[in-house]
Design an enzyme around this catalytic site. Structure first.
Site, PDB file in Angstrom:
ATOM      1  N   HIS A 102      76.039 -50.453  44.676  1.00 26.26           N
ATOM      2  CA  HIS A 102      76.372 -49.025  44.779  1.00 26.26           C
ATOM      3  C   HIS A 102      76.732 -48.448  43.411  1.00 26.26           C
ATOM      4  O   HIS A 102      76.402 -47.295  43.109  1.00 26.26           O
ATOM      5  CB  HIS A 102      77.496 -48.829  45.788  1.00 26.26           C
ATOM      6  CG  HIS A 102      77.104 -49.214  47.176  1.00 26.26           C
ATOM      7  ND1 HIS A 102      76.247 -48.455  47.942  1.00 26.26           N
ATOM      8  CD2 HIS A 102      77.418 -50.308  47.923  1.00 26.26           C
ATOM      9  CE1 HIS A 102      76.060 -49.045  49.104  1.00 26.26           C
ATOM     10  NE2 HIS A 102      76.755 -50.175  49.116  1.00 26.26           N
ATOM     11  N   ASP A 108      72.953 -44.242  38.341  1.00 25.38           N
ATOM     12  CA  ASP A 108      71.598 -43.766  38.041  1.00 25.38           C
ATOM     13  C   ASP A 108      71.585 -42.247  38.248  1.00 25.38           C
ATOM     14  O   ASP A 108      71.351 -41.747  39.353  1.00 25.38           O
ATOM     15  CB  ASP A 108      70.607 -44.464  38.965  1.00 25.38           C
ATOM     16  CG  ASP A 108      69.159 -44.070  38.704  1.00 25.38           C
ATOM     17  OD1 ASP A 108      68.925 -43.074  37.978  1.00 25.38           O
ATOM     18  OD2 ASP A 108      68.262 -44.751  39.225  1.00 25.38           O
ATOM     19  N   ARG A 111      68.272 -40.543  39.595  1.00 24.31           N
ATOM     20  CA  ARG A 111      68.111 -40.711  41.038  1.00 24.31           C
ATOM     21  C   ARG A 111      69.060 -39.807  41.810  1.00 24.31           C
ATOM     22  O   ARG A 111      68.658 -39.046  42.697  1.00 24.31           O
ATOM     23  CB  ARG A 111      68.366 -42.175  41.410  1.00 24.31           C
ATOM     24  CG  ARG A 111      68.706 -42.423  42.873  1.00 24.31           C
ATOM     25  CD  ARG A 111      69.470 -43.724  43.016  1.00 24.31           C
ATOM     26  NE  ARG A 111      69.848 -44.006  44.386  1.00 24.31           N
ATOM     27  CZ  ARG A 111      71.014 -43.694  44.929  1.00 24.31           C
ATOM     28  NH1 ARG A 111      71.927 -43.041  44.211  1.00 24.31           N
ATOM     29  NH2 ARG A 111      71.298 -44.012  46.177  1.00 24.31           N
ATOM     30  N   GLY A 135      70.717 -45.168  55.888  1.00 18.94           N
ATOM     31  CA  GLY A 135      71.037 -46.077  54.794  1.00 18.94           C
ATOM     32  C   GLY A 135      71.904 -45.367  53.779  1.00 18.94           C
ATOM     33  O   GLY A 135      71.656 -45.408  52.575  1.00 18.94           O
ATOM     34  N   GLU A 158      74.764 -46.290  58.281  1.00 20.57           N
ATOM     35  CA  GLU A 158      74.808 -47.420  57.350  1.00 20.57           C
ATOM     36  C   GLU A 158      75.015 -48.707  58.140  1.00 20.57           C
ATOM     37  O   GLU A 158      75.888 -48.778  59.013  1.00 20.57           O
ATOM     38  CB  GLU A 158      75.955 -47.239  56.336  1.00 20.57           C
ATOM     39  CG  GLU A 158      76.195 -48.400  55.403  1.00 20.57           C
ATOM     40  CD  GLU A 158      74.994 -48.743  54.547  1.00 20.57           C
ATOM     41  OE1 GLU A 158      74.826 -49.933  54.230  1.00 20.57           O
ATOM     42  OE2 GLU A 158      74.226 -47.823  54.180  1.00 20.57           O
ATOM     43  N   GLU A 187      66.957 -49.405  64.303  1.00 26.24           N
ATOM     44  CA  GLU A 187      66.379 -49.852  65.563  1.00 26.24           C
ATOM     45  C   GLU A 187      67.385 -49.777  66.713  1.00 26.24           C
ATOM     46  O   GLU A 187      67.000 -49.708  67.885  1.00 26.24           O
ATOM     47  CB  GLU A 187      65.872 -51.291  65.421  1.00 26.24           C
ATOM     48  CG  GLU A 187      64.737 -51.453  64.420  1.00 26.24           C
ATOM     49  CD  GLU A 187      65.189 -51.545  62.972  1.00 26.24           C
ATOM     50  OE1 GLU A 187      64.362 -51.874  62.120  1.00 26.24           O
ATOM     51  OE2 GLU A 187      66.389 -51.270  62.681  1.00 26.24           O
ATOM     52  N   GLU A 201      67.136 -42.808  50.907  1.00 26.24           N
ATOM     53  CA  GLU A 201      66.688 -43.375  49.627  1.00 26.24           C
ATOM     54  C   GLU A 201      66.290 -44.808  49.929  1.00 26.24           C
ATOM     55  O   GLU A 201      67.083 -45.727  49.835  1.00 26.24           O
ATOM     56  CB  GLU A 201      67.824 -43.294  48.589  1.00 26.24           C
ATOM     57  CG  GLU A 201      67.350 -43.581  47.176  1.00 26.24           C
ATOM     58  CD  GLU A 201      67.430 -45.043  46.808  1.00 26.24           C
ATOM     59  OE1 GLU A 201      66.520 -45.802  47.220  1.00 26.24           O
ATOM     60  OE2 GLU A 201      68.392 -45.435  46.141  1.00 26.24           O
ATOM     61  N   GLU A 210      61.254 -54.807  49.882  1.00 22.01           N
ATOM     62  CA  GLU A 210      62.367 -54.916  50.838  1.00 22.01           C
ATOM     63  C   GLU A 210      62.096 -54.161  52.137  1.00 22.01           C
ATOM     64  O   GLU A 210      62.782 -54.349  53.126  1.00 22.01           O
ATOM     65  CB  GLU A 210      63.708 -54.507  50.235  1.00 22.01           C
ATOM     66  CG  GLU A 210      64.160 -55.449  49.120  1.00 22.01           C
ATOM     67  CD  GLU A 210      65.531 -55.114  48.569  1.00 22.01           C
ATOM     68  OE1 GLU A 210      65.985 -53.970  48.771  1.00 22.01           O
ATOM     69  OE2 GLU A 210      66.145 -55.996  47.952  1.00 22.01           O
ATOM     70  N   HIS A 359      67.354 -46.782  37.692  1.00 22.17           N
ATOM     71  CA  HIS A 359      67.734 -48.194  37.866  1.00 22.17           C
ATOM     72  C   HIS A 359      66.556 -49.039  38.316  1.00 22.17           C
ATOM     73  O   HIS A 359      66.579 -50.264  38.179  1.00 22.17           O
ATOM     74  CB  HIS A 359      68.908 -48.317  38.850  1.00 22.17           C
ATOM     75  CG  HIS A 359      68.549 -48.136  40.286  1.00 22.17           C
ATOM     76  ND1 HIS A 359      68.313 -46.903  40.856  1.00 22.17           N
ATOM     77  CD2 HIS A 359      68.382 -49.041  41.285  1.00 22.17           C
ATOM     78  CE1 HIS A 359      68.027 -47.054  42.131  1.00 22.17           C
ATOM     79  NE2 HIS A 359      68.057 -48.337  42.429  1.00 22.17           N
TER      80      HIS A 359
END
Length: 418
Positions: A102, A108, A111, A135, A158, A187, A201, A210, A359
């Protein structure tokens, strides 16, 4: 990165006794030097030239196979490809439960300020809208929405243990009336209503690494209302042939005469150790680009489906702009955020060498052997991003290319692991 010419003779087998392995899933060879197999096939592994590619035999045929597709010993019971979590959630979400990642992301500015700019430039249209921030991490985007616009609700989702700290940050910044923090994977998500905007993001190295994007698409299909907006709205992976003399000198040329001694027998080992995997966090000098970059893969975030992610393919044809040494390819991504305002400007986040560094930086894929090129030469071929059918956050990047109209077909297979 290991490049294999089709005319190259097969490597000699190790003198060690071959080991018996079972295939966890199907694999289709993408070149004559590879070996296809099906789930449950028993293969003899003769050698392991690298951590990712092994030399194996099946029914009298030999070739390279991806080691991550195999398991030693008996086949798994019940057809389960692995007793372990194929998403590796404990490791993945565990890493997001600490501050290290984080801090990197929040530091960054390119971003983070891009997402802030998206909210500010659409603040009027965000009024009374329902937003999902998937997320959300520390909740920075949710806090931007709550403080800089007037949405009716923001659902900050999250899956990691960071969620408890996110709730505290929402209260600390006086946004608890607007922002609701929810813990769980996309899900398993339950919301009281559909949303007007889904923001996330989700991007990784080489755009898809990922595969958080799968969670975004599942949330889109379930919770985004008809006519709702995705942020990012589109994405592209960009590629360019490049020079990387400093990387080559540091990792390969070094072994030629260190301290006046001949260490060249270590060069094959250096190649295997340093070039069979991509170099993340690479910062390419724009002067090292041998051609004009091109977008090789494009995603429309409204129409792309999860099944489309299993294999994503793009074509490229570069015209070399200046004489130099072709050391490899460099990749980066760009995402676009469409405006909610009629006629409003699209906001773009570009992670390439002509923008402020992020980043993510760029990703370098090195060739085995540098190749001199001249202005006007053509480098053409294709790139395939193939998702690992067992370990769902992993993927293989395969590059095929030719220089001019050479009969030499060059290929490279590179594994990307979390």
């Amino acid at each position: 990165m290991q490049a294999v010419r089709e005319e190259e003779e097969e490597e000699e087998e190790d003198e060690a006794s071959p080991e018996d392995y079972v295939a966890l899933c199907d694999f289709t060879a993408s070149g004559s030097e590879q070996l296809s197999f099906s789930t449950g096939d028993r293969l003899l592994v003769h050698s392991k030239p690298s951590a990712d590619w092994w030399w194996a035999e099946l029914q009298g045929h030999v070739g390279y196979v991806p080691g991550s597709y195999l398991r030693q010993g008996a086949a798994p019971e019940g057809g389960d490809p692995s007793s372990e979590d194929p998403w590796q959630d404990d490791e993945y979400f565990g890493s997001y439960g600490t501050l290290r990642l984080h801090l990197e992301m929040l530091s960054d500015r390119r971003r983070t300020e891009t997402y802030r700019q998206v909210v500010v430039s659409n603040s009027a249209s965000l009024k009374n809208k329902v937003v999902m921030d998937l997320g959300c991490g520390t909740g920075i985007i949710s806090l931007f929405c709550a403080q800089l616009a007037q949405p009716s609700a923001v659902y900050a989702v999250e899956a990691s243990s960071m969620v408890e700290h996110t709730r505290q940050l929402v209260r600390q910044n006086g946004c608890e009336e607007v922002v609701t923090v929810l813990q769980g994977r996309a899900e398993e998500l339950e919301l009281p209503e559909q949303v007007d905007i889904l923001v996330s993001e989700w991007m990784g190295n080489c755009l898809l690494f990922e595969f958080m994007v799968e969670s975004v698409l599942l949330a889109r299909d379930r919770w985004l209302r008809d006519g709702g907006v995705m942020w990012p709205s589109s994405a592209a992976l960009t590629l360019v042939p490049c020079q990387a003399d400093s990387d080559y000198s540091e990792k390969m040329a070094f072994w030629e005469r260190p301290y006046g001694l001949d260490f060249t027998p270590l060069q094959p080992l250096a190649q295997q150790e340093f070039f069979t995997k991509p170099k993340f966090s690479h910062l390419i000098d724009p002067e090292d680009c041998l051609s004009v970059p091109c977008d090789v893969i494009r995603l429309n975030m409204y129409t792309v489906q999860v099944r489309d992610l299993e294999e994503v393919k793009g074509e490229f044809q570069f015209c070399v702009a200046k004489p130099g040494v072709f050391h490899g390819f460099t990749a980066w991504f760009t995402v676009q955020f469409e405006s909610l305002e009629t006629g409003g400007a699209t906001v773009e986040l570009n992670t390439g060498p002509n923008s402020d560094p992020t980043h993510w930086k760029q990703t370098l894929f090195m060739l085995d052997t540098p190749t001199p090129v001249n202005a006007g030469d053509s480098i053409h071929g294709n790139i395939i991003l193939r998702r690992n059918p067992v370990w769902r956050r992993h993927m293989t990047v395969t590059l095929h290319w030719k220089i001019n109209n050479s009969t030499d077909n060059c290929q490279a297979n590179i594994f990307l692991h979390p």
